[in-house]
Motif scaffolding. Structure first.
Motif, PDB file in Angstrom:
ATOM      1  N   LEU A 169      34.490  38.558  60.947  1.00 11.76           N
ATOM      2  CA  LEU A 169      35.184  38.088  59.731  1.00 11.76           C
ATOM      3  C   LEU A 169      36.663  37.849  60.040  1.00 11.76           C
ATOM      4  O   LEU A 169      37.252  36.836  59.641  1.00 11.76           O
ATOM      5  CB  LEU A 169      35.054  39.124  58.614  1.00 11.76           C
ATOM      6  N   ILE A 170      37.250  38.784  60.773  1.00 16.69           N
ATOM      7  CA  ILE A 170      38.672  38.646  61.142  1.00 16.69           C
ATOM      8  C   ILE A 170      38.868  37.416  62.011  1.00 16.69           C
ATOM      9  O   ILE A 170      39.830  36.655  61.836  1.00 16.69           O
ATOM     10  CB  ILE A 170      39.135  39.931  61.858  1.00 16.69           C
ATOM     11  N   ASP A 171      37.966  37.197  62.966  1.00 21.13           N
ATOM     12  CA  ASP A 171      38.069  36.021  63.843  1.00 21.13           C
ATOM     13  C   ASP A 171      37.988  34.731  63.027  1.00 21.13           C
ATOM     14  O   ASP A 171      38.734  33.774  63.266  1.00 21.13           O
ATOM     15  CB  ASP A 171      36.936  36.011  64.874  1.00 21.13           C
ATOM     16  N   LEU A 172      37.069  34.712  62.056  1.00 22.41           N
ATOM     17  CA  LEU A 172      36.929  33.507  61.222  1.00 22.41           C
ATOM     18  C   LEU A 172      38.216  33.242  60.448  1.00 22.41           C
ATOM     19  O   LEU A 172      38.679  32.096  60.345  1.00 22.41           O
ATOM     20  CB  LEU A 172      35.780  33.693  60.222  1.00 22.41           C
ATOM     21  N   LEU A 173      38.782  34.318  59.894  1.00 22.28           N
ATOM     22  CA  LEU A 173      40.015  34.182  59.111  1.00 22.28           C
ATOM     23  C   LEU A 173      41.144  33.688  60.028  1.00 22.28           C
ATOM     24  O   LEU A 173      41.908  32.781  59.661  1.00 22.28           O
ATOM     25  CB  LEU A 173      40.357  35.547  58.503  1.00 22.28           C
ATOM     26  N   ALA A 174      41.230  34.275  61.215  1.00 19.53           N
ATOM     27  CA  ALA A 174      42.290  33.887  62.155  1.00 19.53           C
ATOM     28  C   ALA A 174      42.128  32.425  62.563  1.00 19.53           C
ATOM     29  O   ALA A 174      43.107  31.664  62.600  1.00 19.53           O
ATOM     30  CB  ALA A 174      42.260  34.794  63.377  1.00 19.53           C
ATOM     31  N   SER A 175      40.894  31.992  62.838  1.00 21.98           N
ATOM     32  CA  SER A 175      40.732  30.602  63.303  1.00 21.98           C
ATOM     33  C   SER A 175      40.927  29.613  62.157  1.00 21.98           C
ATOM     34  O   SER A 175      41.178  28.427  62.393  1.00 21.98           O
ATOM     35  CB  SER A 175      39.387  30.397  64.006  1.00 21.98           C
ATOM     36  N   ALA A 176      40.862  30.101  60.905  1.00 18.29           N
ATOM     37  CA  ALA A 176      41.129  29.213  59.762  1.00 18.29           C
ATOM     38  C   ALA A 176      42.630  29.083  59.484  1.00 18.29           C
ATOM     39  O   ALA A 176      43.033  28.310  58.618  1.00 18.29           O
ATOM     40  CB  ALA A 176      40.410  29.742  58.525  1.00 18.29           C
ATOM     41  N   GLY A 177      43.448  29.882  60.196  1.00 17.69           N
ATOM     42  CA  GLY A 177      44.901  29.730  60.031  1.00 17.69           C
ATOM     43  C   GLY A 177      45.568  30.930  59.373  1.00 17.69           C
ATOM     44  O   GLY A 177      46.624  30.785  58.752  1.00 17.69           O
ATOM     45  N   PHE A 178      44.979  32.115  59.512  1.00 18.58           N
ATOM     46  CA  PHE A 178      45.590  33.316  58.933  1.00 18.58           C
ATOM     47  C   PHE A 178      46.050  34.259  60.042  1.00 18.58           C
ATOM     48  O   PHE A 178      45.406  34.360  61.092  1.00 18.58           O
ATOM     49  CB  PHE A 178      44.590  34.041  58.024  1.00 18.58           C
ATOM     50  N   VAL A 179      47.163  34.935  59.776  1.00 19.19           N
ATOM     51  CA  VAL A 179      47.662  35.974  60.684  1.00 19.19           C
ATOM     52  C   VAL A 179      47.715  37.285  59.899  1.00 19.19           C
ATOM     53  O   VAL A 179      47.375  37.312  58.717  1.00 19.19           O
ATOM     54  CB  VAL A 179      49.066  35.627  61.240  1.00 19.19           C
ATOM     55  N   ASP A 180      48.167  38.349  60.595  1.00 19.35           N
ATOM     56  CA  ASP A 180      48.315  39.641  59.913  1.00 19.35           C
ATOM     57  C   ASP A 180      46.999  40.015  59.217  1.00 19.35           C
ATOM     58  O   ASP A 180      46.985  40.471  58.071  1.00 19.35           O
ATOM     59  CB  ASP A 180      49.476  39.514  58.898  1.00 19.35           C
ATOM     60  N   THR A 181      45.899  39.797  59.909  1.00 21.79           N
ATOM     61  CA  THR A 181      44.580  40.008  59.304  1.00 21.79           C
ATOM     62  C   THR A 181      44.182  41.490  59.399  1.00 21.79           C
ATOM     63  O   THR A 181      44.422  42.130  60.424  1.00 21.79           O
ATOM     64  CB  THR A 181      43.517  39.154  60.022  1.00 21.79           C
ATOM     65  N   HIS A 182      43.607  41.971  58.319  1.00 22.68           N
ATOM     66  CA  HIS A 182      43.166  43.369  58.290  1.00 22.68           C
ATOM     67  C   HIS A 182      41.803  43.469  57.628  1.00 22.68           C
ATOM     68  O   HIS A 182      41.475  42.683  56.722  1.00 22.68           O
ATOM     69  CB  HIS A 182      44.142  44.240  57.489  1.00 22.68           C
TER      70      HIS A 182
END
Ligand SMILES: C[S@@+](CC[C@H](N)C(=O)[O-])C[C@H]1O[C@@H](n2cnc3c(N)ncnc32)[C@H](O)[C@@H]1O
Length: 246
Positions: free
Chosen positions: A216-229
């Motif tokens: 889930l974190i990887d998906l969020l990061a590859s969609a353009g999000f940082v500081d993912t938790h």
């Protein structure tokens, strides 16, 4: 002459196949929308029962995790009957709700502006929101990657996302207790109290759509999000995913 009888085809809107199989792709989109249209009138009551009233606390934690300034423009993605929108308004923010179920929107108890829209293709300008909240909908989306990318598009740079959803506890004892409730009691309550018992078999089964936390974190990061938790609550039965738009 008799031979093996073919399984009856599911109706055009049945959410689970005859063998309990979860729908995929466009079939899932159509079936999930129809299911929420059917359960909408009793949705809030069932929600409180299923969550043992804890859903209010999970929502408060989610809004706090966004760390918003007063008056923030917040998209309540897959808003359902508008619980998050009410909390956001009470906290001094300016929510807009979006959901593709006309039935859920029709019974929403909120003065928040609501729009009927698919989370995968929002009728919203780029950079329009300061934040997005999404409650118990990730597992209902057909393609998480598309929804996260669309979320990034409508958030301003620095905007925040917080998505809350069910989870399966990792510790054996808690997982067993969770199974007794969600796979035993909840479908039974659905049979007794809901006009669509099938929906309350789908609910526990649908956690299988969700990838593990790291994915889930990887998906969020590859969609353009940082500081993912990613964090869990209530013994791992609920998960909260957060991130900041680059
Ligand atoms: C379990 S309900 C949660 C509603 C609300 N967010 C809450 O916390 O109570 C899931 C909601 O997601 C909506 N939904 C599912 N897939 C959607 C999609 N692709 N686009 C928009 N809404 C969707 C459903 O119509 C339903 O209202």
């Amino acid at each position: 002459m008799s031979g093996p009888r073919p399984s009856p085809a599911p109706g055009p809107t049945a959410v689970l196949g005859p063998d309990g199989a979860l729908p995929q792709g466009d079939t899932k989109r159509v079936a999930v929308e129809a299911m929420f249209d059917r359960v909408a009138p009793g949705y809030d009551r069932m929600n409180r029962i299923i969550s043992l009233g804890l859903d209010r606390r999970w929502r408060r934690t989610t809004v706090t995790a966004l760390g918003l300034q007063p008056g923030a423009r917040v998209l309540d993605l897959a808003c359902g009957t508008g619980d998050f929108s009410r909390d956001l308004t009470a906290a001094g923010h300016r929510p807009v709700g979006a959901d593709f179920s006309a039935g859920m929107l029709a019974v929403a108890r909120t003065a928040t502006p609501l729009v009927r829209a698919d989370a995968a293709a929002l009728p919203v300008a780029d950079d329009a929101f300061d934040a997005i909240v999404c409650g118990f909908a990730l597992r209902n989306f057909v393609d998480l990657d598309t929804v996260f990318r669309e979320s990034a598009r409508v958030l301003r740079p620095g905007g925040r996302i917080a998505a809350l959803d069910a989870a399966v506890p990792s510790r054996a004892l808690l997982r067993a207790g969770n199974a007794v409730w969600f796979r035993g009691a909840v479908p039974l309550l659905g049979r007794l109290l809901s006009r669509d018992p099938d929906a309350y078999r789908y609910l526990p089964a649908s956690t299988a759509y969700l990838p593990p936390a790291a994915a889930l974190i990887d998906l969020l990061a590859s969609a353009g999000f940082v500081d993912t938790h990613h964090r869990t609550m209530t013994g791992g039965s609920v998960q909260l995913l957060t991130g900041t738009r680059t």
